[in-house]
Write an enzyme that holds these catalytic residues in place. Structure first.
Site, PDB file in Angstrom:
ATOM      1  N   ASP A   1      99.773  72.488  64.622  1.00  0.00           N
ATOM      2  CA  ASP A   1     100.603  73.197  65.587  1.00  0.00           C
ATOM      3  C   ASP A   1     101.488  74.184  64.837  1.00  0.00           C
ATOM      4  O   ASP A   1     101.554  74.149  63.611  1.00  0.00           O
ATOM      5  CB  ASP A   1     101.404  72.231  66.475  1.00  0.00           C
ATOM      6  CG  ASP A   1     102.524  71.494  65.755  1.00  0.00           C
ATOM      7  OD1 ASP A   1     102.464  71.376  64.507  1.00  0.00           O
ATOM      8  OD2 ASP A   1     103.452  71.035  66.430  1.00  0.00           O
TER       9      ASP A   1
ATOM     10  N   PHE B   1      98.964  78.419  59.618  1.00  0.00           N
ATOM     11  CA  PHE B   1      99.415  78.475  58.228  1.00  0.00           C
ATOM     12  C   PHE B   1     100.189  79.751  57.882  1.00  0.00           C
ATOM     13  O   PHE B   1     100.847  79.807  56.853  1.00  0.00           O
ATOM     14  CB  PHE B   1      98.255  78.285  57.239  1.00  0.00           C
ATOM     15  CG  PHE B   1      97.625  76.923  57.323  1.00  0.00           C
ATOM     16  CD1 PHE B   1      98.256  75.814  56.772  1.00  0.00           C
ATOM     17  CD2 PHE B   1      96.422  76.738  57.974  1.00  0.00           C
ATOM     18  CE1 PHE B   1      97.696  74.553  56.863  1.00  0.00           C
ATOM     19  CE2 PHE B   1      95.846  75.477  58.084  1.00  0.00           C
ATOM     20  CZ  PHE B   1      96.485  74.376  57.520  1.00  0.00           C
TER      21      PHE B   1
ATOM     22  N   TYR C   1     104.515  76.412  63.051  1.00  0.00           N
ATOM     23  CA  TYR C   1     105.768  76.114  62.357  1.00  0.00           C
ATOM     24  C   TYR C   1     106.891  76.082  63.384  1.00  0.00           C
ATOM     25  O   TYR C   1     106.930  76.888  64.314  1.00  0.00           O
ATOM     26  CB  TYR C   1     106.067  77.176  61.307  1.00  0.00           C
ATOM     27  CG  TYR C   1     105.070  77.230  60.172  1.00  0.00           C
ATOM     28  CD1 TYR C   1     104.918  76.169  59.289  1.00  0.00           C
ATOM     29  CD2 TYR C   1     104.300  78.377  59.964  1.00  0.00           C
ATOM     30  CE1 TYR C   1     104.016  76.226  58.237  1.00  0.00           C
ATOM     31  CE2 TYR C   1     103.393  78.455  58.917  1.00  0.00           C
ATOM     32  CZ  TYR C   1     103.259  77.373  58.052  1.00  0.00           C
ATOM     33  OH  TYR C   1     102.372  77.445  57.021  1.00  0.00           O
TER      34      TYR C   1
ATOM     35  N   HIS D   1      94.698  67.706  53.516  1.00  0.00           N
ATOM     36  CA  HIS D   1      95.570  68.805  53.943  1.00  0.00           C
ATOM     37  C   HIS D   1      96.293  69.407  52.726  1.00  0.00           C
ATOM     38  O   HIS D   1      96.584  68.694  51.766  1.00  0.00           O
ATOM     39  CB  HIS D   1      96.594  68.266  54.954  1.00  0.00           C
ATOM     40  CG  HIS D   1      97.292  69.325  55.734  1.00  0.00           C
ATOM     41  ND1 HIS D   1      98.409  69.973  55.261  1.00  0.00           N
ATOM     42  CD2 HIS D   1      97.035  69.855  56.957  1.00  0.00           C
ATOM     43  CE1 HIS D   1      98.816  70.859  56.169  1.00  0.00           C
ATOM     44  NE2 HIS D   1      97.996  70.802  57.200  1.00  0.00           N
TER      45      HIS D   1
END
Length: 232
Positions: free
Chosen positions: A65, A78, A67, A187
């Site tokens: 989701d 990202f 920031y 991740h």
């Protein structure tokens, strides 16, 4: 929430906007934007789709989701707006890019150049409350973005799907593995990057796969300088 999509994603996703789940999501978001601080701004919710047309998608990098800090999110997984400090996960992505392809990190997190080359930087959930990660999870976004993944998987031209972390890797069930390429690893967050993200070489593997498909590889080098005017 009127979708800001101005390309061939519209006919792909438009049927979803008529579904009951999306009407519920629309009503929820209308209330949220009126009463809470929500990221990204309304006009940037669908930036990933708007900047990377359906027919142009070569690669999907799936995030979770947006920031949830001020001035960060603008609709690409990202990525952050120009002049915003590079977040820790993206710093690790840049470290791996340097290790993999020798491309030195830039001092910004504005990934528009990747999007313009066919890298769909898609979050599973497209909005979030200020300071509250995952606050808009399970409200309907996942259904819409799952459809987007499935439609790409079904497309005649194959796609490279980059799945980082458990949440992204769970989406493998949506992908036709007989014709698409899936690259998986932990991740890139500081909590997990040392468990196998570093050294996974996703960028060179992606380009090798694209070349094998007869596609142009991605130039992962980002411009040294960007400004807010590049957001338009």
């Amino acid at each position: 929430m009127k979708p800001f999509i101005h390309n061939d994603w519209w006919p792909v996703l438009q049927p979803e906007f008529e579904q009951a789940y999306y009407q519920e999501l629309h009503n929820f978001l209308k209330q949220e934007y009126q009463t809470e601080t929500i990221y990204p701004d309304m006009q940037h919710i669908f930036t990933a789709f708007d900047w990377t047309p359906f027919a142009d998608v070569k690669v999907v990098i799936l995030g979770q989701d947006p920031y949830h800090g001020p001035h960060q999110a603008f609709g690409l997984s990202f990525a952050v707006m120009p002049d915003v400090q590079v977040p820790p996960s993206l710093k690790n992505i840049y470290k791996e890019l340097d290790s993999d392809l020798g491309i030195a990190p830039v001092n910004h997190g504005f990934l528009k150049r990747w999007a313009q080359q066919g890298v769909l930087l898609l979050n599973s959930v497209l909005t979030v409350r200020d300071g509250q990660a995952f606050s808009h999870a399970n409200k309907g976004w996942e259904h819409l973005t799952d459809v987007a993944i499935q439609k790409l998987s079904e497309r005649e031209e194959p796609v490279v799907f980059i799945l980082w972390g458990r949440a992204a890797r769970d989406k493998i069930k949506l992908i036709d593995l007989s014709k698409n390429i899936v690259l998986q690893s932990p991740h890139p967050s500081p909590l997990s990057a040392h468990r196998g993200f570093f050294g996974s070489k996703p960028f060179s593997k992606t380009n090798d796969a694209l070349i094998a498909m007869g596609e142009e590889p991605i130039d992962w080098q980002l411009p040294e300088h960007v400004s807010m005017s590049d957001l338009d």
